[in-house]
Enzyme design. Sequence first.
Site, short mmCIF file in Angstrom:
data_model
loop_
_atom_site.label_atom_id
_atom_site.label_comp_id
_atom_site.label_asym_id
_atom_site.label_seq_id
_atom_site.Cartn_x
_atom_site.Cartn_y
_atom_site.Cartn_z
N ASP A 26 43.55 41.36 44.43
CA ASP A 26 43.72 42.12 43.20
C ASP A 26 45.02 42.94 43.32
O ASP A 26 46.11 42.41 43.15
CB ASP A 26 42.47 42.99 43.02
CG ASP A 26 42.41 43.71 41.68
OD1 ASP A 26 42.87 43.14 40.69
OD2 ASP A 26 41.89 44.84 41.62
N LYS B 201 44.33 37.63 41.09
CA LYS B 201 44.68 38.26 39.81
C LYS B 201 46.11 38.77 39.95
O LYS B 201 46.33 39.95 40.20
CB LYS B 201 43.77 39.49 39.62
CG LYS B 201 42.65 39.37 38.64
CD LYS B 201 42.08 40.75 38.38
CE LYS B 201 40.58 40.77 38.43
NZ LYS B 201 40.02 42.13 38.32
N PHE C 46 37.82 42.06 34.73
CA PHE C 46 36.91 42.38 35.81
C PHE C 46 35.81 41.33 35.84
O PHE C 46 35.15 41.06 34.85
CB PHE C 46 36.31 43.78 35.63
CG PHE C 46 35.58 44.24 36.85
CD1 PHE C 46 36.28 44.77 37.92
CD2 PHE C 46 34.20 44.13 36.94
CE1 PHE C 46 35.62 45.16 39.08
CE2 PHE C 46 33.53 44.53 38.09
CZ PHE C 46 34.24 45.04 39.16
N ARG D 232 26.33 39.97 42.99
CA ARG D 232 26.94 39.14 44.03
C ARG D 232 26.25 37.80 44.15
O ARG D 232 26.85 36.82 44.58
CB ARG D 232 26.86 39.84 45.39
CG ARG D 232 27.66 41.12 45.50
CD ARG D 232 27.78 41.53 46.97
NE ARG D 232 28.15 42.92 47.16
CZ ARG D 232 29.39 43.39 47.15
NH1 ARG D 232 30.39 42.58 46.94
NH2 ARG D 232 29.64 44.67 47.36
#
Length: 217
Positions: free
Chosen positions: A121, A149, A170, A183
């Site tokens: 990220d 990302k 997200f 998860r």
Amino acid sequence: MRGDLERVLVDEARIARRVAEMAQDISRDLLDALGVSERDGDPELDGGLTEGRIVFIPVMTGAMVFTADLVRRMPLKLSLELVAVSSYPGATTESKGARLAAELPQDLTDKHVVLIDDILDTGRTLGLLSELVGERGPASLRIAVLLDKPARRAVDVRADYVGFEIPDEFVVGYGLDYGGYYRNLPEIATLRADVIRGEDGPDGTTPTGRQDAEPKA
Ligand code: IMP
Ligand code: MG
């Protein structure tokens, strides 16, 4: 749990296909790096050729699911050393920095190291870890992530293996969490806005899902 999802970005079958490809790419590159060729024997059968040379370091907890699927598709004799980094002071959709929450293995000298994470990220987590691994004198260092990302990068880190590049949204599932949940979803999905913005946001998130407090360390 599924009722909280907005949109599936990558489904289970696509993840499985891509993870299998990545496992092949990584195995091939590690064997090349070790100078193991076919004439040296079948690395699948002759573990002695890679024994003690390959260390995979998954970043807990996000890399757990990805790592479990990836390594089971790799025929090499390798060891796993878990590392934990806390990048968020609680549950939020915003990364505020990284700090090591568990010691790295000391002996990485001359080992071929592969850092594994769920997502690249801002790059803070893997930036920190590559620096620390680099100081331990590995023979080589590679980075494998399921998701990238690129729009969010704050630290210059490049992954050698990327499963999927995704837009700046997200996501949860396949190891990625929001507030510790989701998860165990088998796919990669976005959450409904009201789930992220809910007043019951986990761990004191603000109504935007972001946490204003600075990390404690
Ligand atoms: P970085 O240090 O900003 O690159 O953040 C990496 C960590 O932030 C990952 O290991 C994830 O745990 C978390 N993260 C970043 N983006 C997302 C996301 O979209 N969903 C869930 N977790 C994320
Ligand atoms: Mg993580």
